[in-house]
Design a protein around this motif. Structure first.
Motif, PDB file in Angstrom:
ATOM      1  N   ARG A 185     -26.191  23.871 -38.301  1.00 42.35           N
ATOM      2  CA  ARG A 185     -25.604  22.541 -38.151  1.00 42.35           C
ATOM      3  C   ARG A 185     -24.090  22.585 -38.283  1.00 42.35           C
ATOM      4  O   ARG A 185     -23.375  21.908 -37.513  1.00 42.35           O
ATOM      5  CB  ARG A 185     -26.189  21.597 -39.201  1.00 42.35           C
ATOM      6  N   HIS A 186     -23.532  23.364 -39.233  1.00 40.20           N
ATOM      7  CA  HIS A 186     -22.088  23.380 -39.448  1.00 40.20           C
ATOM      8  C   HIS A 186     -21.488  24.779 -39.292  1.00 40.20           C
ATOM      9  O   HIS A 186     -20.261  24.918 -39.356  1.00 40.20           O
ATOM     10  CB  HIS A 186     -21.726  22.857 -40.844  1.00 40.20           C
ATOM     11  N   THR A 187     -22.314  25.818 -39.094  1.00 37.30           N
ATOM     12  CA  THR A 187     -21.811  27.198 -39.089  1.00 37.30           C
ATOM     13  C   THR A 187     -22.235  27.879 -37.794  1.00 37.30           C
ATOM     14  O   THR A 187     -23.391  27.750 -37.348  1.00 37.30           O
ATOM     15  CB  THR A 187     -22.340  27.996 -40.297  1.00 37.30           C
ATOM     16  N   THR A 188     -21.273  28.609 -37.201  1.00 35.60           N
ATOM     17  CA  THR A 188     -21.530  29.397 -35.998  1.00 35.60           C
ATOM     18  C   THR A 188     -21.052  30.823 -36.242  1.00 35.60           C
ATOM     19  O   THR A 188     -19.889  31.040 -36.638  1.00 35.60           O
ATOM     20  CB  THR A 188     -20.812  28.818 -34.774  1.00 35.60           C
ATOM     21  N   ALA A 199     -18.025  39.224 -34.893  1.00 33.91           N
ATOM     22  CA  ALA A 199     -16.754  39.078 -34.182  1.00 33.91           C
ATOM     23  C   ALA A 199     -16.006  37.827 -34.584  1.00 33.91           C
ATOM     24  O   ALA A 199     -14.809  37.684 -34.285  1.00 33.91           O
ATOM     25  CB  ALA A 199     -16.998  39.053 -32.669  1.00 33.91           C
ATOM     26  N   GLY A 200     -16.671  36.899 -35.285  1.00 32.02           N
ATOM     27  CA  GLY A 200     -16.001  35.682 -35.732  1.00 32.02           C
ATOM     28  C   GLY A 200     -16.996  34.729 -36.373  1.00 32.02           C
ATOM     29  O   GLY A 200     -18.194  34.747 -36.051  1.00 32.02           O
ATOM     30  N   PHE A 208     -12.872  31.590 -39.606  1.00 26.61           N
ATOM     31  CA  PHE A 208     -12.714  32.510 -40.736  1.00 26.61           C
ATOM     32  C   PHE A 208     -12.577  33.932 -40.190  1.00 26.61           C
ATOM     33  O   PHE A 208     -13.285  34.316 -39.239  1.00 26.61           O
ATOM     34  CB  PHE A 208     -13.921  32.426 -41.678  1.00 26.61           C
ATOM     35  N   THR A 209     -11.683  34.688 -40.784  1.00 30.68           N
ATOM     36  CA  THR A 209     -11.432  36.060 -40.333  1.00 30.68           C
ATOM     37  C   THR A 209     -12.463  37.004 -40.942  1.00 30.68           C
ATOM     38  O   THR A 209     -12.154  37.877 -41.777  1.00 30.68           O
ATOM     39  CB  THR A 209     -10.015  36.500 -40.727  1.00 30.68           C
ATOM     40  N   LEU A 210     -13.692  36.822 -40.552  1.00 31.44           N
ATOM     41  CA  LEU A 210     -14.777  37.693 -41.003  1.00 31.44           C
ATOM     42  C   LEU A 210     -15.289  38.451 -39.788  1.00 31.44           C
ATOM     43  O   LEU A 210     -16.017  37.913 -38.949  1.00 31.44           O
ATOM     44  CB  LEU A 210     -15.903  36.869 -41.646  1.00 31.44           C
TER      45      LEU A 210
END
Length: 410
Positions: A185-188, A199-200, A208-210
């Protein structure tokens, strides 16, 4: 080296970063390490609190005083129960649930003692317990010397309370152009299908730089197989690797939490984990000032003890033969005290002429005179006149030259 100053070396005197404080005077990890090592009070059982408070914590903490001359009476102990802010609160820090001051034990220099902390009602529901040590204002300015913080709940319990996996709609996954996209719902989350690494990540429209992880510090990790699919309401991606990194599993839950599990195999030479630091054994406590009184008391009682033991031996209640015993020896030689009285005079006593060698005084007819000893010689009576002198003759040895001898008469 300062990149923001064109590569110049920061040597601004005492304001330069030295590993304890950073370039902006912020406290780094070494600052707290030095406080821990140099703290005058240490935990006597550090391994007991290595993973937080033990399960059967009863409020007692054993401490060791490394002060040389100062007792802990001059210290102040302050405790606090803390509640950490959760990620959903969107702020860092903690909230103090309860606090108070503990009674400082009378811990002398070099000794160990137990510090007792109160346990208020509901203290188990707090996230952590903090204990701060500071001298009293009368000794120094009252600045904190050291502090300890222990989690009350285990890491598993903390994760179970914070991470809510099942809230929200089901997670969807799709593969497009070597990109595997997982959306809640809020996270991709976007994963690279050629490497199996993210990759992101985007949460509520914020990037976020993950990316590009996890990676081993040594060795290689090559993707050999990638599988993905729904897992209940969540979505799971599993990647098999060759090399040091063996298996990686990404799980996106409906609540938006992204979970990572991995397995690796380290080969070759590598550094072993450092042994757990343990506090040095405390020096022995100072001996109480009772040695001299005890020695004086022992020496005063020694004669009485010897006389009591000798009396028991004299009555036949002491050591039995063949063990020598003073009192038994006196008892066995008692019949010979009149036959052979002591010949040597004692200090302060006038010797009796009748007890000199060669003279025997028989006080009882039951004791005959000793055998094989001639009777004492008596001087002749002179009847008031001196005895006539008797001539004495001394004969000289014959001279070897003449063969004659000479007699001299006086």
């Amino acid at each position: 080296m300062r990149d923001d100053l064109g590569g110049a070396i920061d040597v601004a005197g005492n304001a330069a970063p030295d590993g304890i404080l950073g370039p902006f005077r912020e406290k780094e990890a070494s600052f707290y390490t030095i406080k821990d090592i140099w703290s005058p009070l240490q935990l006597a059982e550090p391994e007991r609190f290595a993973s937080g408070l033990p399960d059967g914590f009863d409020g007692r903490i054993r401490l060791t005083n490394h002060y040389t001359f100062i007792s802990t009476r001059t210290c102040r102990f302050t405790w606090r129960l803390l509640d950490f802010h959760t990620p959903s609160q969107r702020r860092d820090g903690h909230t103090v649930r309860d606090q108070g001051t503990a009674t400082a034990p009378a811990l002398e220099p070099g000794a160990q003692e137990v510090l007792r902390l109160p346990r208020p009602y509901g203290w188990r529901r707090a996230d952590a317990l903090a204990l701060a040590l500071a001298p009293t204002v009368t000794v120094t300015d009252g600045h904190e010397l050291h502090s300890w913080t222990w989690t009350i709940a285990s890491a598993t319990d903390q994760a179970r309370r914070l991470v809510r996996k099942g809230l929200g709609p089901a997670v969807r996954g799709r593969l497009a152009d070597d990109r595997l996209v997982l959306a809640s719902r809020h996270t991709t989350v976007t994963l690279d299908a050629t490497t199996g690494m993210p990759a992101g990540v985007t949460h509520r429209g914020k990037d976020f730089t993950l990316s590009r992880g996890p990676l081993p510090t040594t060795g290689t990790a090559g993707l050999t197989r990638l599988t993905h699919g729904p897992d209940g309401n969540g979505y799971t991606v599993e990647a098999e690797h060759s090399g040091v990194l063996r298996h990686v599993r990404w799980s996106l839950h409906p609540s938006g939490w992204l979970q990572l599990d991995y397995r690796y195999h380290l080969t070759g030479e590598h550094r072993r984990p450092l042994p757990r630091r343990r506090a040095a054994p405390p020096p022995p406590p100072p001996a109480p000032r009772t040695r001299r009184p005890l020695l004086r008391n022992a020496f005063l009682r020694l004669p009485t003890t010897v006389l009591v033991l000798a009396s028991l031996g004299f009555l036949g209640l002491g050591e039995q033969p063949p063990t020598p015993e003073w009192g038994r020896l006196l008892s066995e030689n008692q019949p010979y005290a009149e036959l052979a009285p002591p010949d040597r005079p004692r200090p302060g006593l006038r010797p009796d002429p009748a007890l000199r060698p060669g003279r025997h005084h028989h006080a009882s007819p039951r004791h005959p005179p000793p055998l094989n000893r001639p009777p004492p010689r008596q001087a002749p009576a002179h009847h008031g006149r001196p005895p006539a002198s008797r001539p004495r003759t001394r004969t000289a040895r014959p001279s070897p030259a003449s063969g004659t001898s000479t007699a001299v008469t006086r």
